[in-house]
Structure formats: C-alpha cells, structure tokens
Design a protein around this motif. Structure first.
Motif, PDB file in Angstrom:
ATOM      1  N   SER A  70       1.072  -1.149   0.029  1.00 38.98           N
ATOM      2  CA  SER A  70       0.053   0.149  -0.027  1.00 38.98           C
ATOM      3  C   SER A  70       0.919   1.320  -0.155  1.00 38.98           C
ATOM      4  N   HIS A  71       0.771   2.156  -1.070  1.00 39.40           N
ATOM      5  CA  HIS A  71       1.469   3.452  -1.258  1.00 39.40           C
ATOM      6  C   HIS A  71       0.544   4.374  -1.882  1.00 39.40           C
ATOM      7  N   LYS A  72       0.931   5.521  -1.496  1.00 37.59           N
ATOM      8  CA  LYS A  72       0.033   6.648  -2.025  1.00 37.59           C
ATOM      9  C   LYS A  72      -0.083   6.592  -3.615  1.00 37.59           C
ATOM     10  N   ILE A  73      -1.465   6.600  -4.028  1.00 36.33           N
ATOM     11  CA  ILE A  73      -1.421   6.396  -5.582  1.00 36.33           C
ATOM     12  C   ILE A  73      -1.933   7.881  -6.215  1.00 36.33           C
ATOM     13  N   ASN A  74      -0.938   8.118  -7.109  1.00 37.89           N
ATOM     14  CA  ASN A  74      -1.648   9.463  -7.787  1.00 37.89           C
ATOM     15  C   ASN A  74      -0.926   9.360  -9.196  1.00 37.89           C
ATOM     16  N   LYS A  75      -1.139  10.252 -10.226  1.00 37.59           N
ATOM     17  CA  LYS A  75      -0.818  10.275 -11.453  1.00 37.59           C
ATOM     18  C   LYS A  75       0.822  10.878 -11.572  1.00 37.59           C
ATOM     19  N   ASN A  76       1.552  11.119 -10.563  1.00 39.78           N
ATOM     20  CA  ASN A  76       3.120  11.758 -10.583  1.00 39.78           C
ATOM     21  C   ASN A  76       3.938  10.450 -10.923  1.00 39.78           C
ATOM     22  N   PRO A  77       4.548  10.687 -12.090  1.00 33.00           N
ATOM     23  CA  PRO A  77       5.662   9.862 -12.493  1.00 33.00           C
ATOM     24  C   PRO A  77       6.625   9.406 -11.390  1.00 33.00           C
ATOM     25  N   LYS A  78       6.882  10.524 -10.646  1.00 28.93           N
ATOM     26  CA  LYS A  78       7.877  10.459  -9.312  1.00 28.93           C
ATOM     27  C   LYS A  78       7.235   9.493  -8.621  1.00 28.93           C
ATOM     28  N   THR A  79       5.949   9.509  -8.208  1.00 28.07           N
ATOM     29  CA  THR A  79       5.432   8.742  -7.062  1.00 28.07           C
ATOM     30  C   THR A  79       5.515   7.276  -7.652  1.00 28.07           C
ATOM     31  N   LEU A  80       5.306   6.950  -9.053  1.00 27.31           N
ATOM     32  CA  LEU A  80       5.329   5.639  -9.538  1.00 27.31           C
ATOM     33  C   LEU A  80       6.712   4.999  -9.529  1.00 27.31           C
ATOM     34  N   ALA A  81       7.749   6.036  -9.840  1.00 27.62           N
ATOM     35  CA  ALA A  81       9.200   5.504  -9.659  1.00 27.62           C
ATOM     36  C   ALA A  81       9.448   5.007  -8.215  1.00 27.62           C
ATOM     37  N   ARG A  82       8.919   5.891  -7.187  1.00 29.88           N
ATOM     38  CA  ARG A  82       9.283   5.517  -5.991  1.00 29.88           C
ATOM     39  C   ARG A  82       8.423   4.243  -5.658  1.00 29.88           C
ATOM     40  N   PHE A 116       5.302  -9.560  -4.384  1.00 31.99           N
ATOM     41  CA  PHE A 116       4.858  -8.270  -3.821  1.00 31.99           C
ATOM     42  C   PHE A 116       3.876  -7.673  -4.901  1.00 31.99           C
ATOM     43  N   TYR A 117       2.817  -7.105  -4.589  1.00 33.28           N
ATOM     44  CA  TYR A 117       1.941  -6.371  -5.669  1.00 33.28           C
ATOM     45  C   TYR A 117       1.586  -4.925  -5.023  1.00 33.28           C
ATOM     46  N   CYS A 118       1.882  -4.068  -5.927  1.00 38.33           N
ATOM     47  CA  CYS A 118       1.532  -2.697  -5.710  1.00 38.33           C
ATOM     48  C   CYS A 118       0.747  -2.303  -6.522  1.00 38.33           C
ATOM     49  N   PRO A 119      -0.434  -1.702  -6.282  1.00 35.46           N
ATOM     50  CA  PRO A 119      -1.418  -1.378  -7.109  1.00 35.46           C
ATOM     51  C   PRO A 119      -1.292  -0.223  -7.912  1.00 35.46           C
ATOM     52  N   GLU A 120      -0.475   0.753  -7.290  1.00 36.19           N
ATOM     53  CA  GLU A 120      -0.038   1.919  -8.349  1.00 36.19           C
ATOM     54  C   GLU A 120       0.853   1.466  -9.613  1.00 36.19           C
ATOM     55  N   ILE A 121       1.546   0.518  -9.318  1.00 40.29           N
ATOM     56  CA  ILE A 121       2.320  -0.241 -10.410  1.00 40.29           C
ATOM     57  C   ILE A 121       1.328  -0.886 -11.415  1.00 40.29           C
ATOM     58  N   ALA A 122       0.609  -1.803 -11.153  1.00 39.79           N
ATOM     59  CA  ALA A 122      -0.164  -2.735 -11.627  1.00 39.79           C
ATOM     60  C   ALA A 122      -1.403  -1.869 -12.320  1.00 39.79           C
ATOM     61  N   LEU A 123      -1.944  -0.866 -11.776  1.00 39.88           N
ATOM     62  CA  LEU A 123      -3.068  -0.318 -12.264  1.00 39.88           C
ATOM     63  C   LEU A 123      -2.678   1.333 -12.792  1.00 39.88           C
ATOM     64  N   TYR A 124      -1.390   1.466 -12.936  1.00 38.98           N
ATOM     65  CA  TYR A 124      -1.243   2.840 -13.406  1.00 38.98           C
ATOM     66  C   TYR A 124      -1.929   3.304 -14.642  1.00 38.98           C
ATOM     67  N   HIS A 125      -2.202   2.350 -15.663  1.00 42.78           N
ATOM     68  CA  HIS A 125      -2.900   2.536 -16.750  1.00 42.78           C
ATOM     69  C   HIS A 125      -4.412   3.079 -16.608  1.00 42.78           C
ATOM     70  N   LEU A 126      -4.930   2.717 -15.422  1.00 44.00           N
ATOM     71  CA  LEU A 126      -6.115   3.174 -14.896  1.00 44.00           C
ATOM     72  C   LEU A 126      -6.036   4.632 -14.291  1.00 44.00           C
ATOM     73  N   ILE A 127      -5.013   4.574 -13.478  1.00 45.73           N
ATOM     74  CA  ILE A 127      -4.669   5.918 -12.802  1.00 45.73           C
ATOM     75  C   ILE A 127      -4.553   7.058 -13.646  1.00 45.73           C
ATOM     76  N   GLU A 128      -3.809   6.679 -14.734  1.00 54.40           N
ATOM     77  CA  GLU A 128      -3.711   7.811 -15.692  1.00 54.40           C
ATOM     78  C   GLU A 128      -4.664   8.202 -16.654  1.00 54.40           C
TER      79      GLU A 128
END
Length: 101
Positions: A6-18, A35-47
């Motif tokens: 669980s990690h903060k989810i947003n569209k910022n590419p820096k947050t995704l890199a983190r 390990f499963y991180c939704p920000e990585i796996a679901l980034y296409h939806l977040i964008e």
C-alpha cells in the motif's frame, strides 16, 4: 507469501518511480515473497482518471489474493480505504518506513 504494498496513488511519475523502487527493495530483502503494488499494476487506469470507487474495487480484488499488507508512506485517503478493507477481511498489516537512498 503474497504481499500487498500500500502506497500513495496518484498520476505523478515520480510517485510511480518511488513505488517501483520500494517493491524492488522488498523483493531483494524478501526473495521468497511476491509483492503486488496497485500503483504499478493499475497505473494505466490511474492515468485515465478512472472513478476512485472503481479503482478501489480492483484493489480489493488483489487484496483478496494477498496474505498480508505492508503500508509505506503517510496515511492518505487511498491508503485509509485499503486499511478499512484489510480490517474487514482480517488481513495482517505492517507499517514500514521508506528509506531514501
């Protein structure tokens, strides 16, 4: 063990890199776990600015498959919603500090 990160989810590419760096470090430290991180796996939806409730349902689907949740970062709305669901399904939760290096 399958671990939900669980990690903060947003569209910022820096947050995704983190998030990617966090998962990479966890994989190195715990090589027998997945390990499963939704920000990585679901980034296409977040964008695409999908509805937050739709995104949460996708996150819950993955949480149902995981054995444990680790929370990294400060509490925000998306993490609080994940924690509420983790409590509902009686998922073990561990808070980790983010190491900056």
């Amino acid at each position: 063990m399958v671990v939900y990160v669980s990690h903060k989810i947003n569209k910022n590419p820096k947050t995704l890199a983190r998030a990617k760096k966090i998962v990479s470090r966890l994989e190195f430290k715990y090589p027998l776990d997945s390990f499963y991180c939704p920000e990585i796996a679901l980034y296409h939806l977040i964008e695409k600015d999908v509805d937050a409730d739709f995104l949460l349902e996708k996150q819950k689907d993955f949480m149902d498959l995981c054995d444990k949740m680790v929370v990294i970062g400060n509490l925000c709305n998306s993490i609080k919603r994940e924690l509420d669901y983790a409590d509902l399904i009686e998922m073990e939760v561990e808070w980790l500090e983010y190491e900056k290096h």
